[in-house]
Scaffold this motif. Sequence first.
Motif, PDB file in Angstrom:
ATOM      1  N   TYR A   1      52.820  43.023  21.702  1.00  8.33           N
ATOM      2  CA  TYR A   1      51.837  42.955  20.616  1.00  8.33           C
ATOM      3  C   TYR A   1      50.586  42.205  21.081  1.00  8.33           C
ATOM      4  N   LEU A   2      50.784  41.034  21.701  1.00 11.03           N
ATOM      5  CA  LEU A   2      49.658  40.262  22.206  1.00 11.03           C
ATOM      6  C   LEU A   2      49.021  40.935  23.411  1.00 11.03           C
ATOM      7  N   SER A   3      49.833  41.633  24.207  1.00 10.69           N
ATOM      8  CA  SER A   3      49.312  42.335  25.372  1.00 10.69           C
ATOM      9  C   SER A   3      48.264  43.376  24.974  1.00 10.69           C
ATOM     10  N   VAL A   4      48.515  44.070  23.877  1.00 14.77           N
ATOM     11  CA  VAL A   4      47.568  45.086  23.398  1.00 14.77           C
ATOM     12  C   VAL A   4      46.219  44.460  23.078  1.00 14.77           C
ATOM     13  N   PHE A   5      46.241  43.302  22.424  1.00 14.89           N
ATOM     14  CA  PHE A   5      44.971  42.690  22.014  1.00 14.89           C
ATOM     15  C   PHE A   5      44.242  42.031  23.179  1.00 14.89           C
ATOM     16  N   PHE A   6      44.974  41.525  24.159  1.00 13.89           N
ATOM     17  CA  PHE A   6      44.289  41.056  25.360  1.00 13.89           C
ATOM     18  C   PHE A   6      43.637  42.236  26.085  1.00 13.89           C
ATOM     19  N   GLY A   7      44.278  43.400  26.006  1.00 12.52           N
ATOM     20  CA  GLY A   7      43.681  44.609  26.572  1.00 12.52           C
ATOM     21  C   GLY A   7      42.389  44.980  25.870  1.00 12.52           C
ATOM     22  N   ILE A   8      42.364  44.849  24.536  1.00 14.81           N
ATOM     23  CA  ILE A   8      41.149  45.144  23.781  1.00 14.81           C
ATOM     24  C   ILE A   8      40.051  44.145  24.117  1.00 14.81           C
TER      25      ILE A   8
ATOM     26  N   THR B   1      35.947  36.557  31.968  1.00 15.17           N
ATOM     27  CA  THR B   1      36.755  36.891  30.781  1.00 15.17           C
ATOM     28  C   THR B   1      37.496  38.200  30.983  1.00 15.17           C
ATOM     29  N   PHE B   2      36.831  39.163  31.596  1.00 13.18           N
ATOM     30  CA  PHE B   2      37.453  40.462  31.871  1.00 13.18           C
ATOM     31  C   PHE B   2      38.657  40.296  32.801  1.00 13.18           C
ATOM     32  N   ILE B   3      38.494  39.503  33.845  1.00 12.11           N
ATOM     33  CA  ILE B   3      39.590  39.298  34.804  1.00 12.11           C
ATOM     34  C   ILE B   3      40.768  38.580  34.138  1.00 12.11           C
ATOM     35  N   VAL B   4      40.465  37.515  33.399  1.00 16.55           N
ATOM     36  CA  VAL B   4      41.527  36.739  32.736  1.00 16.55           C
ATOM     37  C   VAL B   4      42.272  37.595  31.727  1.00 16.55           C
ATOM     38  N   SER B   5      41.545  38.350  30.901  1.00 11.83           N
ATOM     39  CA  SER B   5      42.193  39.163  29.868  1.00 11.83           C
ATOM     40  C   SER B   5      43.019  40.289  30.472  1.00 11.83           C
ATOM     41  N   ILE B   6      42.545  40.877  31.565  1.00 11.07           N
ATOM     42  CA  ILE B   6      43.324  41.925  32.245  1.00 11.07           C
ATOM     43  C   ILE B   6      44.619  41.341  32.809  1.00 11.07           C
ATOM     44  N   LEU B   7      44.514  40.179  33.441  1.00 16.74           N
ATOM     45  CA  LEU B   7      45.711  39.541  34.006  1.00 16.74           C
ATOM     46  C   LEU B   7      46.720  39.191  32.916  1.00 16.74           C
ATOM     47  N   LEU B   8      46.235  38.681  31.789  1.00 15.98           N
ATOM     48  CA  LEU B   8      47.128  38.340  30.682  1.00 15.98           C
ATOM     49  C   LEU B   8      47.742  39.592  30.061  1.00 15.98           C
ATOM     50  N   THR B   9      46.970  40.680  30.007  1.00 20.69           N
ATOM     51  CA  THR B   9      47.504  41.949  29.496  1.00 20.69           C
ATOM     52  C   THR B   9      48.689  42.411  30.334  1.00 20.69           C
ATOM     53  N   ILE B  10      48.505  42.373  31.662  1.00 19.92           N
ATOM     54  CA  ILE B  10      49.578  42.801  32.579  1.00 19.92           C
ATOM     55  C   ILE B  10      50.760  41.842  32.494  1.00 19.92           C
ATOM     56  N   LEU B  11      50.460  40.534  32.490  1.00 21.50           N
ATOM     57  CA  LEU B  11      51.524  39.526  32.454  1.00 21.50           C
ATOM     58  C   LEU B  11      52.358  39.646  31.181  1.00 21.50           C
ATOM     59  N   PHE B  12      51.700  39.778  30.039  1.00 25.97           N
ATOM     60  CA  PHE B  12      52.424  39.861  28.771  1.00 25.97           C
ATOM     61  C   PHE B  12      53.207  41.161  28.670  1.00 25.97           C
ATOM     62  N   TYR B  13      52.625  42.221  29.207  1.00 22.14           N
ATOM     63  CA  TYR B  13      53.309  43.521  29.101  1.00 22.14           C
ATOM     64  C   TYR B  13      54.597  43.532  29.922  1.00 22.14           C
ATOM     65  N   TYR B  14      54.511  43.038  31.144  1.00 25.30           N
ATOM     66  CA  TYR B  14      55.677  43.092  32.019  1.00 25.30           C
ATOM     67  C   TYR B  14      56.641  41.924  31.794  1.00 25.30           C
ATOM     68  N   SER B  15      56.255  40.982  30.916  1.00 23.00           N
ATOM     69  CA  SER B  15      57.163  39.900  30.552  1.00 23.00           C
ATOM     70  C   SER B  15      57.989  40.257  29.321  1.00 23.00           C
ATOM     71  N   LYS B  16      57.715  41.405  28.726  1.00 21.85           N
ATOM     72  CA  LYS B  16      58.420  41.785  27.501  1.00 21.85           C
ATOM     73  C   LYS B  16      59.897  42.007  27.795  1.00 21.85           C
ATOM     74  N   ASN B  17      60.693  41.596  26.873  1.00 18.68           N
ATOM     75  CA  ASN B  17      62.136  41.710  27.001  1.00 18.68           C
ATOM     76  C   ASN B  17      62.572  43.111  26.609  1.00 18.68           C
ATOM     77  N   ASN B  18      63.472  43.673  27.360  1.00 22.99           N
ATOM     78  CA  ASN B  18      63.974  45.005  27.031  1.00 22.99           C
ATOM     79  C   ASN B  18      65.156  44.967  26.062  1.00 22.99           C
TER      80      ASN B  18
END
Length: 469
Positions: free
Chosen positions: A8-15, A42-59
């Motif tokens: 959920y947060l990954s999507v908004f960091f992507g935006i 800001t672009f670099i930080v938000s992209i990194l957080l988007t990737i980090l949050f997305y791949y940290s999601k629990n399955n």
Amino acid sequence: MKYFKLIYLSVFFGIVSILAFFNITYSYYLNLYLNLNTYIFTFIVSILLTILFYYSKNNDEKKITIYDKILTILLGYFLLPLVISIPFYFSIYNLTFVNAFFESISGFTSTGFTIFNNINHIDQSLILWRSASQWIGGLYFLFSIILLIDIFDHSFKKSLTNFLSFNKSETFKQAFKIFLFYSLITLSIFIILSLFDIRLFNSLNLAMTIISSGGFLPSNNLSNILVNNSQVIIISTLLLSSFFSIFLIYNLIFTKNHNLNFFNEDIHLLFYFLFLLIIFFVFLNFENNFSELFLSLTSSISNVGFSLNNSSNNLSFVFLILVIIGGSFFSTSSGIRFLKIYSLFKYSINEILSYSRPKNIYINKHLFSKDTFKLDEIYKYFLSVIVFIISLLILTFLLTLSEIDFESSFKLSILTIMNTVNSSMFGLADFSFYDLHFITKYYLIFFMIIGRLELLTLLIICKKFLFKN
């Protein structure tokens, strides 16, 4: 700590990264290099957080609880503004961290308080970033309602869907509809403002402000942007887009059976607005300048809050009441919500009449719905009012301790909790947030977030941690 829906947060960091990229492109196109590096960072930080949050999601497919959802949304109200504050903090204007974070929180919660005393001296790209922070904040708020749909009352749910609860596919479907309509309405507002000879840059910023119920302006005063009555009237009318439900047009066009449940709240709001319009035009139009009064009216009920400089503040108490009432449940406006107050009022009247005329039967239901509202819903509405009053008293007390006079503290507390910008119609146009003590700014930051969260969520969190059983 339990598992959060980090996707959920990954999507908004992507935006946020997309908006940062847009600012980079805009700065290059217009040769605005003063704050360019801040948007790249800001672009670099938000992209990194988007990737980090997305791949940290629990399955793990274990069902997420309502407490996890609330805490996830609350976490987003702190983390996302931290990234949004980067261009403010690293700009050429030498802002402290508190001021940068205050500005980003004010934008993300669509409040509109600003620490900048002269907007005309700010770089255009940073003005655009301020407006974009409101836009993504309004979208985040609407997505939060979808995520927390289970806690809302049956009557409010029916204005959106016939589902009692959302599974993953339905949540994605509704979220996509929100993003689509939110973007289309923003584009429509931008086009309409441009057609009325408002500068393109101002039209773009105002479009993001209006759709999000924000209060940031691309100029020091709205009077510098609106130069004739037709522009005042059209922007006043467009402010209603954040007063009514974002799904109103969709339901009118695409709902096959036109079930009144989908329009129940909007019909009530329409009659409420028409009633106010008549009252203001007939009884409160003291200076025979209805266009300015119309702007103040629509700005108040939509919780935007801005007005023209020559707006009379002798109606400030009336406007504050309208701010407290607010607009639609499924809009970006804040407030207690008109339908809640109407339901409480009708229930109270019926209770009084039932004691005075015990032989008569009084049914608690809305005018345009066959469903009666239940007693537990009334309890929730009453608790929301109580939480608002308690929050208002606490913040007013804290602001008076900061050596702000009681009247200003009381008005500012209402505007903070209702996420509405200070302006001349409230008698606070000259209030300076820059000069406030840093602790006072933290007070305001906390209550701006409290105002954006549905007040009922606070009660649920209190129940979770205070009553273990």
